[in-house]
Design a protein around this motif. Sequence first.
Motif, mmCIF file in Angstrom:
data_model
loop_
_atom_site.group_PDB
_atom_site.id
_atom_site.type_symbol
_atom_site.label_atom_id
_atom_site.label_comp_id
_atom_site.label_asym_id
_atom_site.label_seq_id
_atom_site.Cartn_x
_atom_site.Cartn_y
_atom_site.Cartn_z
ATOM 1 N N TYR A 691 0.840 -1.203 0.000
ATOM 2 C CA TYR A 691 0.000 0.000 0.000
ATOM 3 C C TYR A 691 0.879 1.258 0.000
ATOM 4 O O TYR A 691 0.626 2.216 -0.736
ATOM 5 N N PHE A 692 1.928 1.227 0.818
ATOM 6 C CA PHE A 692 2.810 2.413 0.871
ATOM 7 C C PHE A 692 3.619 2.533 -0.415
ATOM 8 O O PHE A 692 3.873 3.639 -0.897
ATOM 9 N N ALA A 693 3.978 1.378 -0.977
ATOM 10 C CA ALA A 693 4.675 1.404 -2.268
ATOM 11 C C ALA A 693 3.766 2.028 -3.320
ATOM 12 O O ALA A 693 4.212 2.776 -4.196
ATOM 13 N N ALA A 830 19.235 1.758 5.553
ATOM 14 C CA ALA A 830 18.252 0.877 6.207
ATOM 15 C C ALA A 830 17.120 0.592 5.222
ATOM 16 O O ALA A 830 16.261 1.436 5.001
ATOM 17 N N PRO A 831 17.144 -0.590 4.598
ATOM 18 C CA PRO A 831 16.079 -0.899 3.635
ATOM 19 C C PRO A 831 14.814 -1.411 4.345
ATOM 20 O O PRO A 831 14.904 -2.064 5.368
ATOM 21 N N TYR A 832 13.663 -1.102 3.763
ATOM 22 C CA TYR A 832 12.368 -1.612 4.240
ATOM 23 C C TYR A 832 12.170 -1.366 5.744
ATOM 24 O O TYR A 832 11.933 -2.297 6.517
ATOM 25 N N VAL A 833 12.281 -0.107 6.139
ATOM 26 C CA VAL A 833 12.074 0.203 7.563
ATOM 27 C C VAL A 833 10.595 -0.013 7.889
ATOM 28 O O VAL A 833 9.710 0.555 7.238
ATOM 29 N N TRP A 834 10.356 -0.857 8.869
ATOM 30 C CA TRP A 834 8.976 -1.205 9.264
ATOM 31 C C TRP A 834 8.799 -0.891 10.726
ATOM 32 O O TRP A 834 9.447 -1.494 11.569
ATOM 33 N N ASP A 847 3.387 6.899 6.828
ATOM 34 C CA ASP A 847 4.241 6.142 5.902
ATOM 35 C C ASP A 847 4.971 5.007 6.618
ATOM 36 O O ASP A 847 5.293 5.099 7.804
ATOM 37 N N ASN A 848 5.238 3.958 5.883
ATOM 38 C CA ASN A 848 5.880 2.784 6.466
ATOM 39 C C ASN A 848 6.583 2.016 5.351
ATOM 40 O O ASN A 848 6.380 2.301 4.179
ATOM 41 N N PHE A 849 7.405 1.048 5.709
ATOM 42 C CA PHE A 849 8.125 0.207 4.737
ATOM 43 C C PHE A 849 8.892 1.048 3.707
ATOM 44 O O PHE A 849 8.752 0.853 2.509
ATOM 45 N N PHE A 850 9.648 2.012 4.195
ATOM 46 C CA PHE A 850 10.432 2.856 3.284
ATOM 47 C C PHE A 850 11.916 2.576 3.502
ATOM 48 O O PHE A 850 12.302 1.982 4.506
ATOM 49 N N HIS A 851 12.720 3.003 2.541
ATOM 50 C CA HIS A 851 14.167 2.889 2.707
ATOM 51 C C HIS A 851 14.696 4.200 3.295
ATOM 52 O O HIS A 851 14.250 5.273 2.899
ATOM 53 N N ARG A 858 13.458 10.464 8.988
ATOM 54 C CA ARG A 858 12.093 10.771 8.545
ATOM 55 C C ARG A 858 11.181 10.872 9.761
ATOM 56 O O ARG A 858 11.302 10.090 10.706
ATOM 57 N N THR A 859 10.286 11.854 9.715
ATOM 58 C CA THR A 859 9.305 11.994 10.796
ATOM 59 C C THR A 859 7.934 11.614 10.263
ATOM 60 O O THR A 859 7.524 12.069 9.199
ATOM 61 N N ILE A 860 7.273 10.758 11.029
ATOM 62 C CA ILE A 860 5.963 10.253 10.597
ATOM 63 C C ILE A 860 4.933 10.625 11.652
ATOM 64 O O ILE A 860 5.168 10.420 12.848
ATOM 65 N N LEU A 861 3.836 11.203 11.200
ATOM 66 C CA LEU A 861 2.750 11.518 12.142
ATOM 67 C C LEU A 861 1.793 10.347 12.187
ATOM 68 O O LEU A 861 1.234 9.946 11.162
#
Length: 883
Positions: A691-693, A830-834, A847-851, A858-861
């Motif tokens: 989904y994030f991809a 760091a690949p596929y940060v979950w 956002d999730n599963f990003f490199h 990265r800051t995620i709300l």
Amino acid sequence: MQTTRTTLGDNWRFTELNPRGGWSGSDLDWMPAQVPGHVHLDLMRNGVIEDPFHRMAERACAWVDETDWVYETTFRVDGPPAHAYLLFKGLDTIAEITLNGEELGRTDNMFIPHEFPVGGRLRRGDNTLRIIFRSALRVGRERCAEWMAHCSSEDTLPDTNWARWGPRSFVRKAQYMYGWDWGPELVSCGIWQPVELVTVPIARILDWRYDVEFTDDNAVVTITAEVERAPGQGEIEAYFLPGMVFDGNGTEDDVGAGIGCGPVTVPAGEGRHVVSAVLEIDSLKIWNPNSGDEESSRANLYSLQLSVYSSDEPFDTSNQRIGLRKVELRRDPDPDGLGQEFRFRVNGCDVFAKGANWIPSHSLPSVLASDKFGGLTFQEVQNRTEREADIRVANLVKAAADAGINMLRVWGGGVYESRHFYDLCDQHGILVWQDFPYGCAYYPDKAEYAEAARIEATAAVRRIRNHPCLALWCGNNENAEMFHDQWGKAEGVTAPRYLGEHIYHEILPAVVAAEDPKTPYWPSSPWSGTSEIDPQSEDYGDRHNWNVWHTKGKTMEGVPPGDWPNYLLDRGRFSSEFGFSASCGLNAWEKCTAPEDRWPRSPVVRWHDKTRKGYDKYLEYIGLHFPEPRTLEDLVYFSQANQAEALKCGIEHWRRNKGRCWGTLFWQLNDCWPVQSWSVIDSEMDPKAAYFACKRFYAPLLVSLVRNGDTVEAHLTNDLMDDIQGELTITVETFDGDLLTSEAFDGFVHANSAANAGEISMASMKGHERDVYVYARFEPYWEVGVKQAENLLFLAEPKDLRLSDSGLTVSLEASGRRSIALTIAAKRFAPYVWWRLSGVVGDTRADNFFHLRAHESRTILIDRGDAVKTADDARGRLSIRSL
Ligand code: BMA
């Protein structure tokens, strides 16, 4: 003297019919029931069966589908109305209805409403309504046997093949309920949509449609309504009043003043009358599909009120929204003589369909019909916070729009969706490809079956045609391909003819032409446009790519059959299905397993995989690219990362081929129960890695990288309506962040097209493939509404990368009333940060599963929901991993 519609709601009861071979009313052992509902839900509520989604409980309730069930209610009527109806909005499926002991009628189609006049039959005081549901499985079997005994050999299969010619072919009921390769077998029955007592003292609006003709800046809208008059009344008039215009962001603008029309006199006399009126709308606000850019959503809608009046009293009113747009399906000959185009053109602009397939989002679809949003108006929906996790359909459609999706295909094994669903698609600018509900089977298409198909289609088309989101009617799912390829031949089953053809090639197109001529019709998916050419042609029509995953067809050199790099071979013009299965998320597993089940090969985990692929094959696919899953969490993580890569590979490829290819609808957006499937959002509403991809590969401006021998090419795909020029840089970097090569290009791509914008040699990287990645970044020189695009390509399989500890650090802080700000920083790649916050379910925005590249953060709300109280609390719930 208004028309009234009263839902018969509260005191339904139900029981098994004929449990001991005989039946007298007093024997019945009634249990309380909920309407709308399905019998499985009522049995669960009464403690008779276990939740069929839990563990392998599906098996233990098979008897429910072999049983007949009876539902009953009593309702009071004070003064029996002369002109009244009982309206059953949805009965699933084979039902016998009695009112006060007298037969009222029988129904045999789940998809459409059934209405019976009850004027003279209602009593003052209590009335008893009873509905008997016959087992759809048993009746289907009987009908199939009967058909085979009496029809000619031309009209049947030589032998009953359960999957393609069996009970489900003979009952007009959602086909997925018979079990599918992502869903349980819960055939079920029940009053799946509300039952209403409708009284019509004077008149009511039955149905309406609008046709739009565009002039230079104006639109002329002709509205046609069907009005029913009760006997013996005087003059009646109809009004059509446009009110507000809404854009997709919910902003309002009053355009109503001065452009109302009416009154139109409704002809005298009892019965049905057609009235029409013309509205002229200037300073047009056109409905446009989702452009993926939240700021400029342009799905403009006009509210419209239809009323019937006499003097000042309205007898009946219907509030609707309309959208002004033109949709075409273009199939012009290819300029190079290679077949025919297949592209949607909306308001004169070619639209690359970035989409997904939609299945009913619950195995028992009454759950969705009773969804809280069901009865709300557009305004009310707009004003609600969409955070309530149980608003499943609303959240799914919103999540689709957020991911850049502009088309959903309502797949033919499901249902015609609810008004709520199409309203949401209207609002979010999501085009709907609507299959008629026939899928992966042969269907009887003569005599009463043909007539039933016509009646069903007419009702369905009338219900859905006024939604501006509607882009295509399609005859069925995969039936033409099934006949062309003679599925089942290996088991000795061959079909003498394309059973069902009469429906898809004659009945349905005639209904669409008569009832909704503005919407294109396509007889099957996939289909080439003619029976002379393979429905799976790459040059004509739409195509389903199941070479990947289902191991069919050609493979690329060095790539195992079924593995996803094989997408790169596909030259199709419109990929309306393709997908790669992955595990559901941990929240779904926690719901449907016991602690002892939580390992990748446990019987329960395997039960919740219906792909019939062979579980070893599924794990093998993951193992081609990622390490072997040893724990359930590994299974979730690696299978989801693999699925994300699969869809990314296919969709980027087709978007690079924009111009030849005009659409990708991946299989599938959603799930109907906790399962390992091709979905990108699971049944708990938890988004998967894919989904994030999707948010990245469906971005309106895409840079994508593809290996071509010793070079890596960077392509630009532009869905915006402006030419774009900018700086393209391609670099090769180590996992520690050292730059090995960097090249800059003046990148250019025309409006609404794709271009190869630069390439970089990999010759010097030989032997270092496991230690580096290629990174591309594109920054437009001028303002185009998108700031930048970036992408990353590995030169080796993820499992083979020589990664060192990425040194992730995290911080968590409260942010505003409902959010937690999570910052993740990486020292090295760091690949596929979950990340996962236990207790947080279904946040598709965070956002999730990003490199993360070396030194990036990265800051995620995160919407903390109700479970997580404070930032401190969140710290204790956080888990994080990367490859
Ligand atoms: C196609 C679809 C569905 C199925 C999917 C995955 O056949 O139309 O029937 O779930 O592939 O196998």
